[in-house]
Scaffold this active site. Sequence first.
Site, short mmCIF file in Angstrom:
data_model
loop_
_atom_site.label_atom_id
_atom_site.label_comp_id
_atom_site.label_asym_id
_atom_site.label_seq_id
_atom_site.Cartn_x
_atom_site.Cartn_y
_atom_site.Cartn_z
N ASP A 44 0.84 -1.21 0.00
CA ASP A 44 0.00 0.00 0.00
C ASP A 44 0.88 1.26 0.00
O ASP A 44 0.37 2.37 -0.14
CB ASP A 44 -1.02 -0.01 1.16
CG ASP A 44 -0.37 -0.11 2.52
OD1 ASP A 44 0.86 -0.26 2.60
OD2 ASP A 44 -1.11 -0.04 3.54
N SER A 45 2.20 1.07 0.10
CA SER A 45 3.14 2.20 -0.09
C SER A 45 2.95 2.79 -1.48
O SER A 45 3.36 3.93 -1.74
CB SER A 45 4.58 1.74 0.10
OG SER A 45 4.84 0.59 -0.69
N ASP A 83 -1.05 -6.13 -0.38
CA ASP A 83 -1.47 -5.56 0.90
C ASP A 83 -2.97 -5.33 0.96
O ASP A 83 -3.57 -4.81 0.00
CB ASP A 83 -0.81 -4.17 1.07
CG ASP A 83 0.44 -4.22 1.90
OD1 ASP A 83 0.68 -5.23 2.59
OD2 ASP A 83 1.19 -3.22 1.87
N LYS A 112 -1.25 -9.54 2.54
CA LYS A 112 -0.52 -9.14 3.74
C LYS A 112 -1.37 -8.16 4.52
O LYS A 112 -2.04 -7.31 3.93
CB LYS A 112 0.82 -8.49 3.36
CG LYS A 112 1.58 -7.93 4.58
CD LYS A 112 3.02 -7.58 4.26
CE LYS A 112 3.24 -6.22 3.64
NZ LYS A 112 2.74 -5.08 4.43
N GLU A 114 -1.43 -5.79 8.40
CA GLU A 114 -0.63 -5.32 9.54
C GLU A 114 -1.31 -5.69 10.85
O GLU A 114 -2.52 -5.65 10.97
CB GLU A 114 -0.48 -3.80 9.47
CG GLU A 114 0.26 -3.33 8.24
CD GLU A 114 0.36 -1.80 8.17
OE1 GLU A 114 0.00 -1.10 9.13
OE2 GLU A 114 0.81 -1.32 7.11
N GLU A 181 8.99 -4.62 10.41
CA GLU A 181 9.39 -3.30 9.94
C GLU A 181 10.00 -2.45 11.05
O GLU A 181 9.45 -2.36 12.16
CB GLU A 181 8.19 -2.57 9.32
CG GLU A 181 8.58 -1.20 8.77
CD GLU A 181 7.58 -0.59 7.79
OE1 GLU A 181 6.59 -1.25 7.44
OE2 GLU A 181 7.80 0.57 7.40
O1 KIV Z 1 3.54 -1.20 1.68
C1 KIV Z 1 4.72 -1.56 1.73
O2 KIV Z 1 5.56 -1.19 0.91
C2 KIV Z 1 5.11 -2.46 2.81
C3 KIV Z 1 6.57 -2.71 3.00
C4 KIV Z 1 7.20 -1.52 3.59
C5 KIV Z 1 6.82 -3.92 3.80
O3 KIV Z 1 4.29 -2.93 3.53
#
Ligand code: KIV
Length: 278
Positions: A44-45, A83, A112, A114, A181
């Site tokens: 989600d980055s 994510d 994924k 969190e 992280e």
């Molecule tokens: O969204 C992302 O890029 C991440 C990584 C920093 C692990 O979750």
Amino acid sequence: MHKSIIDITAKKKNKEKISVVTSYDYTLASLCDKAGVDILLVGDSGGMVVLGYENTIPVTMEHMCMFTESVSRGRKNSLVVADLPFMSYQSDISDAIKNSGRLIKAGADAVKLEGGKPIVDTIHSIVRAGIPVMGHIGLQPQTTMLSQGYKVQGKTKESAIQLIEDAKALEKAGVFSIVIEMTSSQVAKMITEKVSIPTIGIGSGNQCDGQVLVIHDLLGMYDKIKPKFAKQYLNLSADIVKSIKEYKKEVESGKFPAQENSFTMDEVEFEKLQKESN
Ligand code: KIV
């Protein structure tokens, strides 16, 4: 045939390191895949480095599905993990399962999310629905970021114990791997030794079973935030700006397009055209 979850978990058993980079689009995903990385993480980055948001909070399922579709079209060998964005899994377990299913239908092999202990029921339900899950502990940009900012996690004995318990709870809930992280390297190492599934570090030292970097940080394409933990292997933004400036200059001077970039009409046809238009 692309890599499977079993190929990834086997790497820990064989003491081989796991390489992960983030990907959000077809072109970069194809290049990362060609370079042989084990996992393409549709993070989600992407909300920040592709869409220009300040943080990952505004990212929606629609954004993530579009990124995931593009990445999955570009991969041949890597495993694709996507994510679950903010508020796509926190409020309701059935939402979490449905949204995980949407990412799988968009081309992901796993999702994924969190969180530690508080999220284990959700993880267990997604895994029971047949969807592989990667956990994410330590700094959690969707939540810890809001309350604490970018702070290294696991610096005190109490927070370290909490992180170790979180990792064990995630393993028990069925995750196949855990991202750790921005956590002190000693704690990341302890977690790596205490769980049988692979740990993937980002800003958590070199003792994890694998490493992940945001592709824009690795290539030097995102100047807004430069995390201490990210290693920049290229300065692509400078090269991109230089190349575009050169293009602009050539357009203005008429140097571009040259003969080799142009198409011509058959001479005889052209003569006929000229006669007719006189
Ligand atoms: O969204 C992302 O890029 C991440 C990584 C920093 C692990 O979750």
